[in-house]
Design a protein around this motif. Structure first.
Motif, PDB file in Angstrom:
ATOM      1  N   LEU A 137       0.867  -1.160   0.000  1.00  0.00           N
ATOM      2  CA  LEU A 137       0.000   0.000   0.000  1.00  0.00           C
ATOM      3  C   LEU A 137       0.916   1.226   0.000  1.00  0.00           C
ATOM      4  O   LEU A 137       1.929   1.225   0.708  1.00  0.00           O
ATOM      5  N   VAL A 138       0.612   2.192  -0.863  1.00  0.00           N
ATOM      6  CA  VAL A 138       1.438   3.407  -0.954  1.00  0.00           C
ATOM      7  C   VAL A 138       0.529   4.603  -0.753  1.00  0.00           C
ATOM      8  O   VAL A 138      -0.505   4.720  -1.424  1.00  0.00           O
ATOM      9  N   ALA A 139       0.911   5.493   0.149  1.00  0.00           N
ATOM     10  CA  ALA A 139       0.074   6.653   0.456  1.00  0.00           C
ATOM     11  C   ALA A 139       0.906   7.634   1.273  1.00  0.00           C
ATOM     12  O   ALA A 139       2.001   7.293   1.726  1.00  0.00           O
ATOM     13  N   PRO A 140       0.387   8.850   1.484  1.00  0.00           N
ATOM     14  CA  PRO A 140       1.119   9.809   2.309  1.00  0.00           C
ATOM     15  C   PRO A 140       1.440   9.249   3.696  1.00  0.00           C
ATOM     16  O   PRO A 140       0.675   8.445   4.237  1.00  0.00           O
ATOM     17  N   ALA A 141       2.576   9.714   4.236  1.00  0.00           N
ATOM     18  CA  ALA A 141       3.101   9.141   5.481  1.00  0.00           C
ATOM     19  C   ALA A 141       2.117   9.161   6.661  1.00  0.00           C
ATOM     20  O   ALA A 141       2.067   8.180   7.414  1.00  0.00           O
TER      21      ALA A 141
END
Lengths: 484, 484
Positions: free
Chosen positions: B341-345
């Motif tokens: 999953l990739v998203a803002p920190a």
């Protein structure tokens, strides 16, 4: 490593000439750390075809990047990211244009306040790691585990292990748990009463979700396992902590109308007390009378080396009110992330459906490796070896604790892998832990085990599962010195 | 298998003589299937010591059990469960005394109505399995996967892989996803923006939990992925299904004030449409204007073999509003249970804390095996081989579908691994599937993909990920025959 041509996109609406945008793509890749010195760039022909631009455009962009030291041309071998390119090892998220989403506001309240485990990740570099729950490589049977993993990876088995099993478990693992693990706890069960979990934490979480909601009351032990407190908090139920005594949870102190009581009856966490038979029977009778359920967290029953383990609560559960949660993290290794749960079939059907929604099923390859390790007898041999080692360590601990006049507040009559310790009233063990850490000693401050509304600061836990007997006396001596 | 002595307990408050109770323990163990013919009983000495009874009591009980054919004495080799003992292969839960807990009433409402996957588990025995999401053993690179698993199981690495990593991921796997997987989707990210999940299902679930609650509105595609519908339902949010057209989700048809829009932009599930760039930009602009978030379920982007894959929504996400979910289930195998999953920190920190509460972290051994498989280039080679195979299968499918006059309702312009099919209006494809199953053909009825309030019964999906090109023409012929 060759950089795949698919790494490059011409962002729509980009500014500047094609050649400029190409250069920008490459420098951004390097500055963000995606491309590293020595990586090979795609050929100009491949990149031009991929982007749908003229090859000369790519050639000119590459030439510019070579001139500015981002790239290095090595004749026929190709073009590479230059070792002289700006160092991006401390990459930060790229600054982006435009307004940014306001994440703290966008996250749902249930995502807030979840605890972050605050434990040293580099524990194995310390000389005196009295920490709990990590495997000891000296004790683990690495060779046979590897052999079982290899067998599970055999071509014939592998096809079945690699499948999407929807909501099902590896039947071989379930079978061996039924025949080999549960009988030692006095539990007779059938496959529909067992679910494989991603470790005991996952078992506790799944059980709490299907049993508790707002307006209901859950009971846990105080002090108690912090992971249980975190899990119960996610359900919205009211959580009442009941103080334990030297014998564990007192059934006559339960609050009115609980829906669920969570207990570590076999080895109370963290005091190591074993709940006596009379209390077990009283707790079961209370569950019957008050129509509540019991969650038995049996996280380290294998580590009963002083006496035969007491029968589990589940084994006495005539009314079908006990959910039994077990783990392989302590007896094998915690990175395995496998455990199990035993309970009446309607409950298991519900947690199975929830598990399928959350993560489908445990990885087949690991389930089968574990099933083989159990079935070939390696597990029994390993547990026997661990018990012998823990018994020795416990003796060394006991002697050193006595010699240095430290005060144990609970060490258990059956075994376990830790001592629960009390420092003088004025000591804050979180500060103590920090000071000891600088001296090569890791201890676990006790505050996190307590109900936050009545936390005690002068308790700490000393585990002997990851420290060899040779290091124990000096470690204890340093703790005594720091306390003095 | 030897029966461990710990399998025996004298239940407190038991009736009858010690000898009687001993016999009862053994017969119950055999009748319940816990002890099997050929299992070795503990020695009389060991069992007597364990139970704290006189050895003669055990000896006499064993003798009785031998006389009644439950046990068999083999002189010095010991005493065994007899092959003549009652057969317990159809073991049922033991009848228990007293009132039983009323489980249907005790389960929390949130545990009710979770869908049970209703798919054939024995799909691999069918000759024409047009089923989706199972690996094809003919294509998988079993040998190199095994080699990587072995390397991960090496003694030096193993110690780190077996540890309790609290809430952390294998840094090597994160690194390779950042450098190797994401750049192909046009995504530049740093480690704090990535989380490893237990497969894409787990990624969707985690994301939905931290983003949605009662009183909020979530949007999904209609038809759409049933797993998404199940996940959204667990949050308590209102779920609005928006009908897709030939180009996927129409951004101008979104309802007012969504909090989250879930889309399979790259290959719409189940129609395979790829959302065009203009719609992607419009969706992102709408998210900015309406302050909502986008969950991009990019479950099979590797299977773009007709054109270069379109850049992901995430790669265009200047405002940080896109959560990108990826999976290795389609490109490797579903039993692996790993995705990312990739998203803002700030979002990743929240899902990381939730994951730690639910299951701690993905198994270290699998994470490292995957990292090695990626880093050694085997993954790229495998994906290239799969693309070539799927391209061929797709051609064979297209030809057979045309020849038999079946009607495709969506096959995608980029690739994928399935066709979305429309049968004549009066056909119920669930009945069709049952009839075809008897004929060796597995198809997926389409009803489950639709919003239940406006379900269509005449659609079905034909996947070509688990059926070889040789079997496709006959399989399609049989479908046509059944429809005629």
């Amino acid at each position: 490593m060759p950089i795949p041509v698919e790494s490059f996109f011409l962002a729509p609406g980009g500014q500047g000439s094609l050649q400029h945008r190409l250069r920008q793509m490459v420098t951004e890749g390097i500055l963000s750390g995606r491309f590293r010195p020595g990586d090979r760039m795609p050929s100009t022909r491949a990149l031009a075809a991929h982007l749908g631009v003229a090859r000369i455009t790519v050639t000119l962009a590459y030439a510019d990047l070579v001139a500015s030291d981002y790239l290095l041309a090595r004749g026929r071998s190709g073009t590479f990211v230059s070792a002289a390119a700006p160092d991006a090892r401390r990459a930060q998220p790229l600054p982006q244009d435009g307004p940014r989403a306001d994440w703290p506001r966008l996250l749902h309240p249930r995502a807030q306040g979840l605890p972050r485990p605050d434990r040293p990740r580099d524990w194995s570099v310390y000389r005196y790691p009295f920490i709990y729950g990590q495997a000891d490589p000296e004790l683990f049977d690495h060779q046979n585990w590897r052999a079982c993993a290899l067998q599970a990876l055999g071509r014939r088995e592998f096809h079945r292990l690699s499948a999407d099993c929807y909501d099902e478990d590896d039947p071989m693992l379930v079978e061996y748990i039924l025949r080999h693990i549960l009988p030692r706890r006095g539990i007779a069960a059938v496959p529909s009463e067992v679910l494989i979990t991603l470790g005991a934490q996952n078992g506790l979480w799944l059980a709490a979700q299907v049993l508790l909601g707002p307006g209901e009351r859950a009971v846990m032990e105080n002090p108690g396992y912090p992971g249980t407190r975190a899990v119960l908090a996610t359900t919205g139920a009211e959580v009442v902590s009941v103080d334990v005594d030297d014998l564990g949870l007192p059934p006559d102190r339960l609050p009115a109308r609980p829906k669920l009581v969570v207990t570590t009856a076999s080895h109370h966490c963290p005091t190591n007390a074993t709940l006596p038979l009379e209390r077990r029977l009283a707790l079961l009778a209370a569950a019957e009378a008050g129509d509540f359920l019991i969650l038995e967290d049996d996280y380290e029953f294998e580590m009963s080396f002083l006496h035969s383990a007491a029968p589990s609560l589940k084994s006495l559960d005539a009314g079908g009110r006990v959910v039994h949660v077990g783990s392989f993290s302590k007896s094998l290794f915690p990175g395995l992330r496998l455990g199990y749960l035993v309970a009446p079939a309607p409950f298991v059907a519900a947690v199975r459906a929830l598990r399928a929604t959350v993560l489908r099923h445990p990885p087949g390859q690991l389930s089968r490796t574990l099933a083989l390790f159990l079935s070939l007898g390696h597990y029994d041999a390993l547990v026997a070896r661990m018990k012998a080692a823990y018994r020795l360590r416990r003796e060394v601990m006991t002697e050193a604790i006595l010699r240095h006049g430290l005060q144990s507040a609970g060490q258990g009559g059956f075994g376990g892998s830790s001592f629960w310790m009390r420092a003088p009233e004025q000591i804050d063990t979180e500060e103590l832990a920090l000071r000891l850490r600088a001296d090569g000693v890791l201890i676990e401050p006790g505050r996190v085990f307590f109900d936050p509304t009545r936390a005690r600061r002068n308790y700490y836990r000393l585990a002997y599962s990851s420290i060899g007997p040779g290091a124990i006396p000096e470690g204890i001596a340093r703790i005594a010195q720091a306390l003095a």
